[in-house]
Design a protein around this motif. Structure first.
Motif, PDB file in Angstrom:
ATOM      1  N   ARG A   1       0.825  -1.213   0.000  1.00 44.56           N
ATOM      2  CA  ARG A   1       0.000   0.000   0.000  1.00 44.56           C
ATOM      3  C   ARG A   1       0.862   1.267   0.000  1.00 44.56           C
ATOM      4  O   ARG A   1       0.574   2.225  -0.717  1.00 44.56           O
ATOM      5  CB  ARG A   1      -0.925  -0.006   1.219  1.00 44.56           C
ATOM      6  CG  ARG A   1      -1.742   1.252   1.397  1.00 44.56           C
ATOM      7  CD  ARG A   1      -2.535   1.239   2.705  1.00 44.56           C
ATOM      8  NE  ARG A   1      -1.710   1.055   3.885  1.00 44.56           N
ATOM      9  CZ  ARG A   1      -1.032   2.039   4.496  1.00 44.56           C
ATOM     10  NH1 ARG A   1      -1.090   3.260   4.032  1.00 44.56           N
ATOM     11  NH2 ARG A   1      -0.307   1.799   5.568  1.00 44.56           N
ATOM     12  N   LEU A   2       1.952   1.270   0.776  1.00 44.76           N
ATOM     13  CA  LEU A   2       2.780   2.466   0.864  1.00 44.76           C
ATOM     14  C   LEU A   2       3.534   2.739  -0.437  1.00 44.76           C
ATOM     15  O   LEU A   2       3.812   3.888  -0.765  1.00 44.76           O
ATOM     16  CB  LEU A   2       3.770   2.344   2.030  1.00 44.76           C
ATOM     17  CG  LEU A   2       3.123   2.355   3.419  1.00 44.76           C
ATOM     18  CD1 LEU A   2       4.160   2.052   4.489  1.00 44.76           C
ATOM     19  CD2 LEU A   2       2.457   3.687   3.683  1.00 44.76           C
ATOM     20  N   GLY A   3       3.849   1.700  -1.182  1.00 47.59           N
ATOM     21  CA  GLY A   3       4.544   1.887  -2.452  1.00 47.59           C
ATOM     22  C   GLY A   3       3.720   2.679  -3.446  1.00 47.59           C
ATOM     23  O   GLY A   3       4.264   3.382  -4.306  1.00 47.59           O
ATOM     24  N   GLU A   4       2.403   2.594  -3.332  1.00 48.71           N
ATOM     25  CA  GLU A   4       1.528   3.347  -4.222  1.00 48.71           C
ATOM     26  C   GLU A   4       1.521   4.834  -3.898  1.00 48.71           C
ATOM     27  O   GLU A   4       1.162   5.654  -4.738  1.00 48.71           O
ATOM     28  CB  GLU A   4       0.102   2.785  -4.141  1.00 48.71           C
ATOM     29  CG  GLU A   4       0.004   1.360  -4.652  1.00 48.71           C
ATOM     30  CD  GLU A   4      -1.354   0.738  -4.362  1.00 48.71           C
ATOM     31  OE1 GLU A   4      -2.267   1.465  -3.934  1.00 48.71           O
ATOM     32  OE2 GLU A   4      -1.474  -0.481  -4.563  1.00 48.71           O
ATOM     33  N   GLU A   5       1.920   5.178  -2.674  1.00 47.24           N
ATOM     34  CA  GLU A   5       1.932   6.576  -2.257  1.00 47.24           C
ATOM     35  C   GLU A   5       3.189   7.315  -2.708  1.00 47.24           C
ATOM     36  O   GLU A   5       3.244   8.531  -2.639  1.00 47.24           O
ATOM     37  CB  GLU A   5       1.812   6.668  -0.733  1.00 47.24           C
ATOM     38  CG  GLU A   5       0.471   6.183  -0.217  1.00 47.24           C
ATOM     39  CD  GLU A   5       0.396   6.257   1.289  1.00 47.24           C
ATOM     40  OE1 GLU A   5       1.239   6.942   1.909  1.00 47.24           O
ATOM     41  OE2 GLU A   5      -0.505   5.634   1.864  1.00 47.24           O
ATOM     42  N   GLY A   6       4.205   6.578  -3.125  1.00 46.09           N
ATOM     43  CA  GLY A   6       5.427   7.215  -3.583  1.00 46.09           C
ATOM     44  C   GLY A   6       6.660   6.575  -2.988  1.00 46.09           C
ATOM     45  O   GLY A   6       6.561   5.671  -2.161  1.00 46.09           O
ATOM     46  N   PRO A   7       7.836   7.044  -3.397  1.00 47.72           N
ATOM     47  CA  PRO A   7       9.087   6.447  -2.934  1.00 47.72           C
ATOM     48  C   PRO A   7       9.457   6.917  -1.527  1.00 47.72           C
ATOM     49  O   PRO A   7       8.924   7.905  -1.027  1.00 47.72           O
ATOM     50  CB  PRO A   7      10.110   6.963  -3.947  1.00 47.72           C
ATOM     51  CG  PRO A   7       9.559   8.295  -4.354  1.00 47.72           C
ATOM     52  CD  PRO A   7       8.048   8.103  -4.367  1.00 47.72           C
ATOM     53  N   GLY A   8      10.374   6.196  -0.931  1.00 47.48           N
ATOM     54  CA  GLY A   8      10.948   6.626   0.348  1.00 47.48           C
ATOM     55  C   GLY A   8      10.362   5.898   1.538  1.00 47.48           C
ATOM     56  O   GLY A   8       9.428   5.110   1.422  1.00 47.48           O
ATOM     57  N   ALA A   9      10.949   6.161   2.680  1.00 43.19           N
ATOM     58  CA  ALA A   9      10.535   5.545   3.937  1.00 43.19           C
ATOM     59  C   ALA A   9       9.274   6.242   4.440  1.00 43.19           C
ATOM     60  O   ALA A   9       9.312   7.103   5.297  1.00 43.19           O
ATOM     61  CB  ALA A   9      11.665   5.614   4.955  1.00 43.19           C
ATOM     62  N   ARG A  10       8.157   5.864   3.917  1.00 46.78           N
ATOM     63  CA  ARG A  10       6.897   6.569   4.143  1.00 46.78           C
ATOM     64  C   ARG A  10       6.447   6.514   5.600  1.00 46.78           C
ATOM     65  O   ARG A  10       5.902   7.473   6.112  1.00 46.78           O
ATOM     66  CB  ARG A  10       5.795   5.962   3.267  1.00 46.78           C
ATOM     67  CG  ARG A  10       6.239   5.697   1.868  1.00 46.78           C
ATOM     68  CD  ARG A  10       5.847   6.568   0.766  1.00 46.78           C
ATOM     69  NE  ARG A  10       4.903   7.591   0.867  1.00 46.78           N
ATOM     70  CZ  ARG A  10       5.079   8.773   0.287  1.00 46.78           C
ATOM     71  NH1 ARG A  10       6.177   9.034  -0.354  1.00 46.78           N
ATOM     72  NH2 ARG A  10       4.158   9.693   0.340  1.00 46.78           N
ATOM     73  N   ARG A  11       6.609   5.395   6.276  1.00 45.12           N
ATOM     74  CA  ARG A  11       6.104   5.269   7.645  1.00 45.12           C
ATOM     75  C   ARG A  11       6.917   6.068   8.644  1.00 45.12           C
ATOM     76  O   ARG A  11       6.404   6.493   9.664  1.00 45.12           O
ATOM     77  CB  ARG A  11       6.112   3.803   8.085  1.00 45.12           C
ATOM     78  CG  ARG A  11       5.000   2.981   7.472  1.00 45.12           C
ATOM     79  CD  ARG A  11       4.881   1.601   8.104  1.00 45.12           C
ATOM     80  NE  ARG A  11       4.719   1.713   9.542  1.00 45.12           N
ATOM     81  CZ  ARG A  11       5.672   1.434  10.436  1.00 45.12           C
ATOM     82  NH1 ARG A  11       6.850   1.035  10.056  1.00 45.12           N
ATOM     83  NH2 ARG A  11       5.434   1.563  11.719  1.00 45.12           N
ATOM     84  N   ILE A  12       8.198   6.240   8.398  1.00 44.70           N
ATOM     85  CA  ILE A  12       9.064   6.888   9.377  1.00 44.70           C
ATOM     86  C   ILE A  12       9.173   8.383   9.137  1.00 44.70           C
ATOM     87  O   ILE A  12       9.285   9.162  10.064  1.00 44.70           O
ATOM     88  CB  ILE A  12      10.445   6.203   9.376  1.00 44.70           C
ATOM     89  CG1 ILE A  12      10.276   4.782   9.909  1.00 44.70           C
ATOM     90  CG2 ILE A  12      11.450   6.980  10.187  1.00 44.70           C
ATOM     91  CD1 ILE A  12      11.502   3.927   9.829  1.00 44.70           C
ATOM     92  N   ASP A  13       9.102   8.811   7.897  1.00 43.67           N
ATOM     93  CA  ASP A  13       9.238  10.228   7.577  1.00 43.67           C
ATOM     94  C   ASP A  13       7.911  10.931   7.844  1.00 43.67           C
ATOM     95  O   ASP A  13       6.950  10.779   7.094  1.00 43.67           O
ATOM     96  CB  ASP A  13       9.657  10.406   6.122  1.00 43.67           C
ATOM     97  CG  ASP A  13      10.061  11.827   5.790  1.00 43.67           C
ATOM     98  OD1 ASP A  13       9.625  12.761   6.499  1.00 43.67           O
ATOM     99  OD2 ASP A  13      10.806  12.010   4.818  1.00 43.67           O
ATOM    100  N   THR A  14       7.850  11.706   8.918  1.00 41.59           N
ATOM    101  CA  THR A  14       6.589  12.334   9.319  1.00 41.59           C
ATOM    102  C   THR A  14       6.113  13.387   8.323  1.00 41.59           C
ATOM    103  O   THR A  14       4.960  13.786   8.353  1.00 41.59           O
ATOM    104  CB  THR A  14       6.704  12.977  10.715  1.00 41.59           C
ATOM    105  OG1 THR A  14       7.765  13.932  10.693  1.00 41.59           O
ATOM    106  CG2 THR A  14       6.953  11.934  11.779  1.00 41.59           C
ATOM    107  N   ARG A  15       6.991  13.831   7.431  1.00 37.73           N
ATOM    108  CA  ARG A  15       6.542  14.769   6.406  1.00 37.73           C
ATOM    109  C   ARG A  15       5.715  14.041   5.354  1.00 37.73           C
ATOM    110  O   ARG A  15       4.871  14.630   4.701  1.00 37.73           O
ATOM    111  CB  ARG A  15       7.736  15.446   5.747  1.00 37.73           C
ATOM    112  CG  ARG A  15       8.483  16.391   6.689  1.00 37.73           C
ATOM    113  CD  ARG A  15       9.791  16.779   6.116  1.00 37.73           C
ATOM    114  NE  ARG A  15      10.588  15.550   5.997  1.00 37.73           N
ATOM    115  CZ  ARG A  15      11.829  15.501   5.549  1.00 37.73           C
ATOM    116  NH1 ARG A  15      12.427  16.582   5.146  1.00 37.73           N
ATOM    117  NH2 ARG A  15      12.487  14.370   5.489  1.00 37.73           N
ATOM    118  N   LEU A  16       5.980  12.742   5.183  1.00 42.96           N
ATOM    119  CA  LEU A  16       5.246  11.955   4.196  1.00 42.96           C
ATOM    120  C   LEU A  16       4.044  11.254   4.813  1.00 42.96           C
ATOM    121  O   LEU A  16       3.041  11.038   4.149  1.00 42.96           O
ATOM    122  CB  LEU A  16       6.174  10.907   3.568  1.00 42.96           C
ATOM    123  CG  LEU A  16       7.406  11.444   2.846  1.00 42.96           C
ATOM    124  CD1 LEU A  16       8.294  10.300   2.391  1.00 42.96           C
ATOM    125  CD2 LEU A  16       6.999  12.300   1.658  1.00 42.96           C
TER     126      LEU A  16
END
Length: 163
Positions: A137-152
């Protein structure tokens, strides 16, 4: 350490380096970026006013807090020309950076807490990823460490790592 006369109004780049603890190359870099300024002598040598020591200290402390040089330059640009930051300036500017610093602290805490379980990237490479990131699911939102980066991924929107 070279002793600089207390009433000397200007410092050479070497003296500024010694007094500030900042390498000459870094001072040249700060000058190229517009964070500090100097005048040139007839022999093309740099001379810095004594208040440059405070500007350098301001830059170094802001850097240690993780503030990008561009943001530091913008903050210094708010001050009247040639004036160094005062205690009141520092209080005002650092208050403006508080939210950004709080966000970084939260990111680091999340990284520390999730470090052994999941990097939050949507890679599906760990057994737990199938639980915390079902069907990538997170891969569909874009690249990067989505869960840890609070900006994402603000904490209210992120699923905790299943563990």
């Amino acid at each position: 350490m070279t002793k600089v006369a207390w009433n000397s109004k200007e410092l050479t780049v070497g003296q500024l380096s010694e007094r500030s603890g900042v390498a000459v190359s870094a001072l040249h870099f700060y000058e190229a970026k517009g964070l500090i300024s100097s005048r040139r002598t007839a022999g093309n040598q740099r001379r810095y006013t004594r208040d440059t020591l405070r500007r350098v200290a301001f830059v170094r402390l802001a850097q240690r807090l993780g503030i990008p040089l561009k943001t530091i330059k913008e903050a210094l640009a708010q001050l009247p020309e040639k004036r160094t930051p005062t205690r009141e300036d520092w209080a005002r500017l650092s208050a403006a950076w508080r939210a950004e610093l709080d966000d970084r602290i939260e990111q680091l805490q999340r990284l520390r807490n999730d470090l052994t379980d999941c990097i939050g990237c949507g890679c599906l490479s760990l057994d737990r990823c199938a639980l915390a990131n079902a069907h990538d699911r997170l891969g569909e939102e874009g690249p990067g460490a989505r869960r840890i980066d609070t900006r994402l991924c603000p904490p209210a929107n992120c699923m905790p790592c299943a563990g």
